[in-house]
Design a protein around this motif. Structure first.
Motif, PDB file in Angstrom:
ATOM      1  N   GLU A 129       1.071  -1.687   0.137  1.00  0.00           N
ATOM      2  CA  GLU A 129       0.126   0.245   0.044  1.00  0.00           C
ATOM      3  C   GLU A 129       0.937   1.406   0.370  1.00  0.00           C
ATOM      4  O   GLU A 129       0.631   2.291   0.528  1.00  0.00           O
ATOM      5  N   TYR A 130       1.937   1.029  -0.374  1.00  0.00           N
ATOM      6  CA  TYR A 130       2.929   1.934  -0.420  1.00  0.00           C
ATOM      7  C   TYR A 130       2.698   3.203  -1.442  1.00  0.00           C
ATOM      8  O   TYR A 130       2.439   4.697  -0.905  1.00  0.00           O
ATOM      9  N   ASP A 131       2.023   3.059  -2.457  1.00  0.00           N
ATOM     10  CA  ASP A 131       1.467   4.082  -3.825  1.00  0.00           C
ATOM     11  C   ASP A 131       0.562   5.118  -3.018  1.00  0.00           C
ATOM     12  O   ASP A 131      -0.228   5.507  -3.030  1.00  0.00           O
ATOM     13  N   ASP A 132      -0.719   4.046  -2.484  1.00  0.00           N
ATOM     14  CA  ASP A 132      -1.796   4.341  -1.679  1.00  0.00           C
ATOM     15  C   ASP A 132      -1.501   5.441  -0.377  1.00  0.00           C
ATOM     16  O   ASP A 132      -2.782   6.633  -0.263  1.00  0.00           O
ATOM     17  N   LEU A 133      -0.939   5.343   0.314  1.00  0.00           N
ATOM     18  CA  LEU A 133       0.159   5.935   1.744  1.00  0.00           C
ATOM     19  C   LEU A 133       0.542   7.693   1.738  1.00  0.00           C
ATOM     20  O   LEU A 133       0.250   8.541   1.677  1.00  0.00           O
ATOM     21  N   ILE A 134       1.088   7.303  -0.145  1.00  0.00           N
ATOM     22  CA  ILE A 134       1.304   9.057  -0.318  1.00  0.00           C
ATOM     23  C   ILE A 134       0.597   9.258  -0.798  1.00  0.00           C
ATOM     24  O   ILE A 134       0.707  10.422  -0.345  1.00  0.00           O
ATOM     25  N   GLU A 135      -0.588   9.015  -1.466  1.00  0.00           N
ATOM     26  CA  GLU A 135      -1.784   9.491  -1.951  1.00  0.00           C
ATOM     27  C   GLU A 135      -2.622  10.270  -0.727  1.00  0.00           C
ATOM     28  O   GLU A 135      -3.107  11.387  -1.149  1.00  0.00           O
ATOM     29  N   ILE A 136      -3.044   9.317   0.145  1.00  0.00           N
ATOM     30  CA  ILE A 136      -3.288   9.760   1.123  1.00  0.00           C
ATOM     31  C   ILE A 136      -2.692  11.085   2.637  1.00  0.00           C
ATOM     32  O   ILE A 136      -2.896  12.288   2.499  1.00  0.00           O
ATOM     33  N   LEU A 137      -1.289  11.223   2.042  1.00  0.00           N
ATOM     34  CA  LEU A 137      -0.382  12.085   2.410  1.00  0.00           C
ATOM     35  C   LEU A 137      -0.527  13.544   1.446  1.00  0.00           C
ATOM     36  O   LEU A 137      -0.557  14.749   2.534  1.00  0.00           O
ATOM     37  N   HIS A 138      -1.175  13.186   0.204  1.00  0.00           N
ATOM     38  CA  HIS A 138      -1.052  14.718  -0.560  1.00  0.00           C
ATOM     39  C   HIS A 138      -2.323  15.221  -0.260  1.00  0.00           C
ATOM     40  O   HIS A 138      -2.293  16.087  -0.210  1.00  0.00           O
ATOM     41  N   ASN A 139      -3.485  14.326  -0.194  1.00  0.00           N
ATOM     42  CA  ASN A 139      -4.419  15.281   0.074  1.00  0.00           C
ATOM     43  C   ASN A 139      -4.641  15.719   1.830  1.00  0.00           C
ATOM     44  O   ASN A 139      -5.607  16.332   1.595  1.00  0.00           O
ATOM     45  N   SER A 140      -3.765  15.226   2.541  1.00  0.00           N
ATOM     46  CA  SER A 140      -3.336  15.861   4.466  1.00  0.00           C
ATOM     47  C   SER A 140      -3.400  16.939   4.113  1.00  0.00           C
ATOM     48  O   SER A 140      -2.996  17.579   5.150  1.00  0.00           O
ATOM     49  N   SER A 141      -2.799  17.236   3.121  1.00  0.00           N
ATOM     50  CA  SER A 141      -1.792  18.944   3.418  1.00  0.00           C
ATOM     51  C   SER A 141      -3.255  19.945   4.173  1.00  0.00           C
ATOM     52  O   SER A 141      -4.564  19.662   3.367  1.00  0.00           O
ATOM     53  N   GLY A 142      -2.297  20.833   4.551  1.00  0.00           N
ATOM     54  CA  GLY A 142      -3.688  21.475   5.227  1.00  0.00           C
ATOM     55  C   GLY A 142      -2.954  22.411   6.892  1.00  0.00           C
ATOM     56  O   GLY A 142      -2.117  21.831   7.712  1.00  0.00           O
ATOM     57  N   TYR A 143      -3.853  23.065   8.132  1.00  0.00           N
ATOM     58  CA  TYR A 143      -3.581  22.989   8.523  1.00  0.00           C
ATOM     59  C   TYR A 143      -3.787  22.567  10.301  1.00  0.00           C
ATOM     60  O   TYR A 143      -4.583  21.913  10.144  1.00  0.00           O
ATOM     61  N   CYS A 144      -2.933  22.463  10.647  1.00  0.00           N
ATOM     62  CA  CYS A 144      -2.795  21.548  12.191  1.00  0.00           C
ATOM     63  C   CYS A 144      -2.925  22.694  13.120  1.00  0.00           C
ATOM     64  O   CYS A 144      -1.779  23.355  12.933  1.00  0.00           O
ATOM     65  N   TYR A 145      -3.017  22.125  14.146  1.00  0.00           N
ATOM     66  CA  TYR A 145      -2.946  22.202  15.732  1.00  0.00           C
ATOM     67  C   TYR A 145      -2.560  21.729  16.514  1.00  0.00           C
ATOM     68  O   TYR A 145      -2.694  20.807  17.138  1.00  0.00           O
ATOM     69  N   ASN A 146      -1.466  22.527  17.766  1.00  0.00           N
ATOM     70  CA  ASN A 146      -0.933  22.244  19.041  1.00  0.00           C
ATOM     71  C   ASN A 146      -1.536  22.797  20.168  1.00  0.00           C
ATOM     72  O   ASN A 146      -1.145  23.744  19.773  1.00  0.00           O
ATOM     73  N   LYS A 168       1.575  16.814  19.974  1.00  0.00           N
ATOM     74  CA  LYS A 168       0.289  16.842  19.368  1.00  0.00           C
ATOM     75  C   LYS A 168      -0.472  17.042  18.579  1.00  0.00           C
ATOM     76  O   LYS A 168      -0.438  18.959  18.781  1.00  0.00           O
ATOM     77  N   TYR A 169      -1.246  17.227  17.108  1.00  0.00           N
ATOM     78  CA  TYR A 169      -1.778  17.500  16.003  1.00  0.00           C
ATOM     79  C   TYR A 169      -2.802  17.099  15.623  1.00  0.00           C
ATOM     80  O   TYR A 169      -2.921  16.460  16.224  1.00  0.00           O
ATOM     81  N   LEU A 170      -3.690  18.611  16.214  1.00  0.00           N
ATOM     82  CA  LEU A 170      -5.473  17.668  15.133  1.00  0.00           C
ATOM     83  C   LEU A 170      -5.477  18.647  14.064  1.00  0.00           C
ATOM     84  O   LEU A 170      -4.905  19.636  13.751  1.00  0.00           O
ATOM     85  N   PHE A 171      -5.366  17.454  13.221  1.00  0.00           N
ATOM     86  CA  PHE A 171      -6.266  18.160  11.301  1.00  0.00           C
ATOM     87  C   PHE A 171      -7.144  19.307  11.188  1.00  0.00           C
ATOM     88  O   PHE A 171      -7.732  18.481  11.852  1.00  0.00           O
ATOM     89  N   LEU A 172      -7.023  19.589  11.457  1.00  0.00           N
ATOM     90  CA  LEU A 172      -7.582  20.944  11.065  1.00  0.00           C
ATOM     91  C   LEU A 172      -8.840  20.538  10.011  1.00  0.00           C
ATOM     92  O   LEU A 172     -10.201  21.345   9.653  1.00  0.00           O
ATOM     93  N   GLY A 173      -8.688  19.765   8.390  1.00  0.00           N
ATOM     94  CA  GLY A 173      -9.396  19.568   7.597  1.00  0.00           C
ATOM     95  C   GLY A 173      -9.854  20.514   7.383  1.00  0.00           C
ATOM     96  O   GLY A 173      -9.379  22.140   6.469  1.00  0.00           O
ATOM     97  N   ASP A 174     -11.353  20.539   7.148  1.00  0.00           N
ATOM     98  CA  ASP A 174     -12.496  21.304   6.809  1.00  0.00           C
ATOM     99  C   ASP A 174     -12.956  22.553   7.309  1.00  0.00           C
ATOM    100  O   ASP A 174     -13.975  23.103   7.231  1.00  0.00           O
ATOM    101  N   LYS A 175     -12.309  22.347   8.350  1.00  0.00           N
ATOM    102  CA  LYS A 175     -13.425  23.623   9.537  1.00  0.00           C
ATOM    103  C   LYS A 175     -12.523  24.471   8.657  1.00  0.00           C
ATOM    104  O   LYS A 175     -11.468  24.955   8.572  1.00  0.00           O
ATOM    105  N   ASN A 176     -14.056  25.664   9.250  1.00  0.00           N
ATOM    106  CA  ASN A 176     -13.721  26.923   8.704  1.00  0.00           C
ATOM    107  C   ASN A 176     -13.183  28.174   9.888  1.00  0.00           C
ATOM    108  O   ASN A 176     -13.173  27.824  10.764  1.00  0.00           O
ATOM    109  N   ILE A 177     -12.491  28.831   9.065  1.00  0.00           N
ATOM    110  CA  ILE A 177     -12.140  30.405  10.477  1.00  0.00           C
ATOM    111  C   ILE A 177     -12.871  30.646  11.002  1.00  0.00           C
ATOM    112  O   ILE A 177     -12.016  30.043  12.889  1.00  0.00           O
ATOM    113  N   ASP A 178     -14.132  30.653  11.591  1.00  0.00           N
ATOM    114  CA  ASP A 178     -15.031  30.582  12.935  1.00  0.00           C
ATOM    115  C   ASP A 178     -14.551  28.848  13.443  1.00  0.00           C
ATOM    116  O   ASP A 178     -14.109  29.303  14.775  1.00  0.00           O
TER     117      ASP A 178
END
Length: 508
Positions: free
Chosen positions: A21-38, A110-120
């Protein structure tokens, strides 16, 4: 750098057969770019993935303008390769749901992936942690240079800064509402309160509106420079994780260690910023069970003292020679049924008091608040334990009970020994702590004995053991109410406990 990869990349590997699943994992990494909160550092960072590389970039959150911008300065990154991902799979900690990333650890943070959360939604998440952190700094602080007194206070989630100016040419008090600018800064009307990001437990207050002369003498080479400007004051506070500060009053305890019951005797010891929990083995032997960094000692609005940390909480009946601690885990002792079963007993101890008589007694539909109730309020053993459903003495006179009295008759003992009378004032019930302030408490007793000895005994208005030492050959004690602390709801004056010990007067 390899450790970084192990902690970061492994979070994406759960549920995969790694070799296939290495190729699938790389794809998931690319789709997970975004803001994260510590949450620990209240920081937002942007993680991005491209090809076989990743990059981490710090960000600035402006809570007032509702914007997130990339910060200048440092950033980090590295390569993604198959060997690192394979090792990461074994060591990483992560959470995900329905194929979406929820959180991960990076450099042990620890980081929380903010994903699709809006600014509010992002601001609401960060603000919750900021409110907790600023709440721990609430209190009164005095600036040694100017003499100004700063009071940082909170109502709900709104903060206010009250400044009392005490300079020779400036005498006034000003209250300023504050609002969040970023997770570490509150501002309002030219004043700024900032938490130190590099040193938890410190913060500063900047008074931009009022110029203050510099405390440093001017240089002889710079005669024309005006040495005044906005004043910055730095202060320290004790940081405690997840501690609610509603109604909190900073206080001091009379001991450094307290004994509590939990399947036997245990000791809680506090010093500087460390809390130690030990099991009692013998008088000079303790077995260390837990050490906790960060705690707060405070008195609540009901008059009870507390020691609170993230994982251990203690309700305290304090005193110079005698004390009692209740250990609980939930929001309050009254919410923790398991703690109540450990700390409370069915019967108290009455060793040296033969009888108690009262000038009057309150009776209602539920109880007779008789004088005898004060003789078995707690159990005197290796660890003091409070009696469950203890009923105090309450005088029955209309009004505050001034000049009502108790008479205590003692059992015979060694005639050469002095008498120590230990009292717990007010209506003291750890399950219903509000009863202490709702009812009257004795402020002053006039104490008389059969030996002719007499004195005024004055109580502090808090839940604690108070004692008075009386002369040898004391066999009868009379306590007369001369003054009271007024209750917020009732005008009944209460006394919860009386206990007598015989002491060697030569050792006092």
């Amino acid at each position: 750098m390899k450790k970084v990869f192990l902690l970061l990349i492994g979070l994406f590997c759960a549920g995969f057969c790694f070799a296939d699943e290495y190729d699938d994992l790389i794809e998931i990494l690319h789709n997970s770019s975004g803001y994260c909160y510590n949450p620990k550092e209240m920081s937002i960072e942007y993680f991005s993935y491209k090809g076989d590389t990743y990059k981490q970039q710090p960000c600035n959150l402006n809570m007032k303008e509702k914007t997130i911008t990339m910060a200048g300065g440092w950033s980090s990154g590295g390569l993604l390769n198959k060997n690192v991902l394979k090792q990461a799979y074994m060591f990483s900690e992560f959470k995900f749901s329905d194929g979406k990333l929820l959180s991960f650890y990076y450099y042990d943070k620890k980081y929380l992936f903010l994903g699709d959360k809006n600014i509010d939604q992002i601001i609401a998440l960060v603000k919750e942690d900021s409110v907790k952190r600023f709440s721990q700094a609430c209190g009164a602080y005095t600036d040694e240079w100017t003499g100004r007194i700063y009071l940082l206070s909170k109502t709900s989630e709104a903060f206010k800064l009250t400044i009392e100016y005490n300079e020779p040419d400036l005498h006034k008090t000003e209250s300023i509402p504050l609002e969040f600018v970023n997770p570490f800064t509150l501002e309002g009307n030219g004043r700024k309160v900032e938490l130190y990001t590099w040193n938890e437990g410190q913060f500063s207050i900047t008074d931009i509106k009022t110029d203050v002369p510099s405390p440093y003498p001017p240089s002889p080479y710079e005669d024309d420079i005006n040495y005044s400007g906005p004043h910055v004051s730095s202060f320290r506070y004790t940081p405690v994780k997840d501690l609610s500060t509603e109604g909190v009053i900073e206080t001091e305890l009379q001991y450094k260690k307290y004994t509590f019951y939990d399947k036997g005797a245990n000791i809680v010891f506090y010093d500087n910023n460390l809390l130690s929990i030990s099991q009692y083995v013998s008088e000079k032997n303790y077995k260390l069970k837990e050490t906790i960094e960060g705690f707060r000692v405070y008195k609540d609005a009901d008059g009870w003292k507390h020691i609170d940390s993230k994982s251990q909480k203690f309700l305290i009946i304090d005193g110079e020679f005698y004390n009692l601690a209740f250990n609980y885990q939930k929001n309050s002792f009254r919410d923790d049924i398991e703690a109540q079963n450990k700390c409370l007993v069915e019967e108290g101890t009455n060793r040296n008091i033969k009888a108690v008589h009262a000038s009057s007694t309150l009776k209602d539909k539920s109880h007779v608040y008789a004088a005898e109730g004060i003789t078995d309020a707690f159990q005197d053993s290796a660890v003091f334990r409070w009696k469950k459903n203890n009923i105090p003495w309450v005088e029955g006179k209309i009004g505050d009970g001034i000049d009502e009295y108790l008479e205590i008759e003692l059992n015979p003992y060694n005639a050469g020994m002095g008498v120590r009378l230990i009292l717990v004032n007010g209506y003291v019930d750890p399950i219903r702590p509000y009863l202490f302030k709702q009812n009257n408490r004795v402020k002053t007793f006039f104490v008389e004995t059969n030996t002719g000895y007499s004195e005024d005994l004055t109580f502090r208005d808090e839940v604690e053991f108070t004692f008075v030492d009386l002369p040898a050959r004391t066999s009868r004690i009379k306590l007369t109410i001369k003054d009271v602390y007024k209750g917020t709801k009732y005008d009944d004056t209460c006394l919860s406990a009386a206990y007598v010990k015989y002491i060697d007067l030569s050792e006092r």
